[in-house]
Write an enzyme that holds these catalytic residues in place. Structure first.
Site, PDB file in Angstrom:
ATOM      1  N   LYS A  35      54.875  38.303  38.087  1.00 54.88           N
ATOM      2  CA  LYS A  35      53.820  37.799  39.033  1.00 54.88           C
ATOM      3  C   LYS A  35      52.453  38.265  38.171  1.00 54.88           C
ATOM      4  O   LYS A  35      52.378  38.927  37.122  1.00 54.88           O
ATOM      5  CB  LYS A  35      54.264  38.528  40.205  1.00 54.88           C
ATOM      6  CG  LYS A  35      54.128  40.196  39.844  1.00 54.88           C
ATOM      7  CD  LYS A  35      54.701  40.855  41.088  1.00 54.88           C
ATOM      8  CE  LYS A  35      54.673  42.324  40.825  1.00 54.88           C
ATOM      9  NZ  LYS A  35      55.402  42.988  41.799  1.00 54.88           N
ATOM     10  N   ARG A 139      57.333  48.675  54.003  1.00 56.92           N
ATOM     11  CA  ARG A 139      56.423  47.560  53.360  1.00 56.92           C
ATOM     12  C   ARG A 139      56.837  46.473  54.070  1.00 56.92           C
ATOM     13  O   ARG A 139      56.397  45.811  54.938  1.00 56.92           O
ATOM     14  CB  ARG A 139      56.272  47.802  52.188  1.00 56.92           C
ATOM     15  CG  ARG A 139      54.951  46.739  51.712  1.00 56.92           C
ATOM     16  CD  ARG A 139      54.484  47.024  50.055  1.00 56.92           C
ATOM     17  NE  ARG A 139      55.909  46.725  49.006  1.00 56.92           N
ATOM     18  CZ  ARG A 139      55.682  46.484  47.945  1.00 56.92           C
ATOM     19  NH1 ARG A 139      54.529  46.626  47.239  1.00 56.92           N
ATOM     20  NH2 ARG A 139      56.533  46.132  47.155  1.00 56.92           N
ATOM     21  N   TYR A 280      23.421  52.858  31.581  1.00 51.56           N
ATOM     22  CA  TYR A 280      22.777  52.962  32.657  1.00 51.56           C
ATOM     23  C   TYR A 280      22.813  54.389  33.256  1.00 51.56           C
ATOM     24  O   TYR A 280      23.921  54.989  33.002  1.00 51.56           O
ATOM     25  CB  TYR A 280      23.588  52.165  33.703  1.00 51.56           C
ATOM     26  CG  TYR A 280      23.274  50.541  33.441  1.00 51.56           C
ATOM     27  CD1 TYR A 280      22.091  49.954  33.757  1.00 51.56           C
ATOM     28  CD2 TYR A 280      24.064  49.790  33.087  1.00 51.56           C
ATOM     29  CE1 TYR A 280      21.845  48.748  33.560  1.00 51.56           C
ATOM     30  CE2 TYR A 280      23.885  48.235  32.865  1.00 51.56           C
ATOM     31  CZ  TYR A 280      22.761  47.808  33.044  1.00 51.56           C
ATOM     32  OH  TYR A 280      22.586  46.358  32.915  1.00 51.56           O
ATOM     33  N   MET A 328      28.722  45.744  32.300  1.00 50.41           N
ATOM     34  CA  MET A 328      29.508  44.690  32.275  1.00 50.41           C
ATOM     35  C   MET A 328      30.450  43.960  31.080  1.00 50.41           C
ATOM     36  O   MET A 328      31.297  43.789  31.003  1.00 50.41           O
ATOM     37  CB  MET A 328      28.857  43.694  33.013  1.00 50.41           C
ATOM     38  CG  MET A 328      29.727  42.298  33.604  1.00 50.41           C
ATOM     39  SD  MET A 328      28.735  41.052  34.333  1.00 50.41           S
ATOM     40  CE  MET A 328      28.542  41.502  36.036  1.00 50.41           C
TER      41      MET A 328
END
Ligand code: PLP
Length: 384
Positions: A35, A139, A280, A328
């Site tokens: 998956k 679940r 940053y 990024m």
């Protein structure tokens, strides 16, 4: 030169890990869980590699019809199981047409499957069902006390072909956890209550994910491949990709080899004075003269933005660490003690030489999330 950010997918390592899973599985059949695009490795690529003689999965498991159709379109004819079954009864026609197996986990799905009518060339088609029992994970799954009735209703339906029983363990990554034995006890109780007609010893079962496959038999003092503990089918995912499925170390997990190596290159360097920062935010500050390498990979590639200063990386195979905030498209690594390296040199973010779960634990996450999260823009190189 194009952007040097890439993942190398080593299919020999995949086959090796599959062989480890097979060995743990004993007589049980192996459903390879692919998956989420094969946990980020490319579902078609992984399915094709596990469709060859010597490393043949008995089935593949995915999360949706779309994931299954991608495999069918690529020529994968083997059994494919939809781990959450269908989300809308409108999907049942394509499920029947493509001969997909479904997990049935809720009363609503049972009702929708029982009233479905296939027409035309599909009118005599049946769908194979893996009836999922909630043995305590809370679940998905039918409550244990309703299992026998649901089983009977499904068995009596013309829409249902083969019928199997499955469950999922909440704490398999911690094999000594008492919840494992409790869930297995509930599951065995359910098997015993099945209507006799279905010869309880004959119904095939499916319990184990990677962690259970690797560790439950020893934790329960049974032999590897013991079908009472593992079930007739096992469902390994993460171990196929070479990551340790357990919270702690384990000799079998030590044997697994990383399939994905994520890397990029240094595209610039900076000399930092005490008090300087890089990138940053200036929330990390150099406390001595340092040198940083700027690497062409960032959270836009799937590297975790919340990985802190100190997260391990390899510079040309030498251990180093992340510095400052991840951008990024870029991040900074420490070259202070690696003066011979600079622009153009390779940086490994995880994989060969740097286990992905080690990086994951620094970033307060798990290997699954990092592997499945690699962005589409990352180039792929396949080692057959
Ligand atoms: C994803 C999944 C697996 C595979 O789990 P791993 O921990 O990756 O081995 C097995 N069973 C179910 C139901 C799953 O959703």
């Amino acid at each position: 030169m194009s952007r040097p950010t890439k993942m190398v997918i080593n299919l020999a390592h995949l086959r090796h890990n599959f062989a480890v899973a097979k060995r743990c599985a004993g007589k049980a059949q192996v459903m390879a869980v692919i998956k989420a695009n094969g946990y980020g490795h490319g579902a078609v690529r992984i399915a094709q590699a596990l469709s060859h003689q010597g490393s043949t999965a008995d089935a593949f498991a995915v999360a949706s019809v779309d994931e299954a159709l991608e495999l069918r379109a690529a020529g994968i004819t083997r059994r494919i199981v939809l781990l959450e079954g269908f989300f809308d009864p409108a999907e049942l026609e394509i499920i029947a047409y493509e001969r997909l197996d479904i997990v049935i986990h809720s009363e609503q799905q049972v009702q929708q499957l029982l009233v479905a009518r296939f027409v035309g060339e599909l009118s005599s088609r049946t769908i194979n069902v893996w009836l999922k029992i909630d043995t305590g994970m809370q679940r998905l799954g039918i409550p244990a006390e309703q299992a026998a009735t649901v089983q009977q209703r499904l068995a009596a339906s013309d829409n249902v072909g083969e019928l199997r029983l499955m469950t999922h363990l909440a704490c398999a990554d911690t094999p000594e956890h008492s919840a494992n034995q409790q869930q297995l006890d509930v599951f065995n109780q359910v098997r015993k209550q099945l209507p006799h007609k279905l010869l309880q010893s004959d119904i095939e079962t499916c319990i184990a994910n990677s962690a259970a496959l690797v560790a439950l038999p020893t934790a329960m003092a049974a032999k590897a491949g013991d079908s009472k503990i593992l079930g007739d089918w096992v469902r390994p995912g993460i171990m196929l990709y070479g990551a340790n499925p357990l919270v702690n170390e384990h000799p079998i997990a030590d044997d697994l080899l990383p399939v994905m190596t994520l890397s990029s290159r240094i595209i610039s360097t900076r000399i930092l004075k005490p008090g300087d920062s890089t990138g940053y935010g200036k929330d990390w500050i150099a406390d001595r003269p340092m040198r940083a390498g700027i690497v062409a990979i960032g959270y836009g590639d799937g590297y975790p933005r919340h990985a802190p200063t100190g997260t391990p990386v390899l510079v040309e195979g030498k251990p180093s660490r992340l510095l400052g905030r991840v951008s990024m498209d870029m991040l900074a690594v420490d070259l202070t003690d690696l003066p011979e390296y600079g622009e153009g040199d390779s940086v490994t973010l995880w994989g060969e030489g740097l286990p992905v779960w080690e990086v994951a634990s620094h970033a307060s996450t798990i290997a699954y999330e990092l592997l499945a999260g690699v962005a589409e823009r990352v180039a792929v190189e396949v080692l057959a």
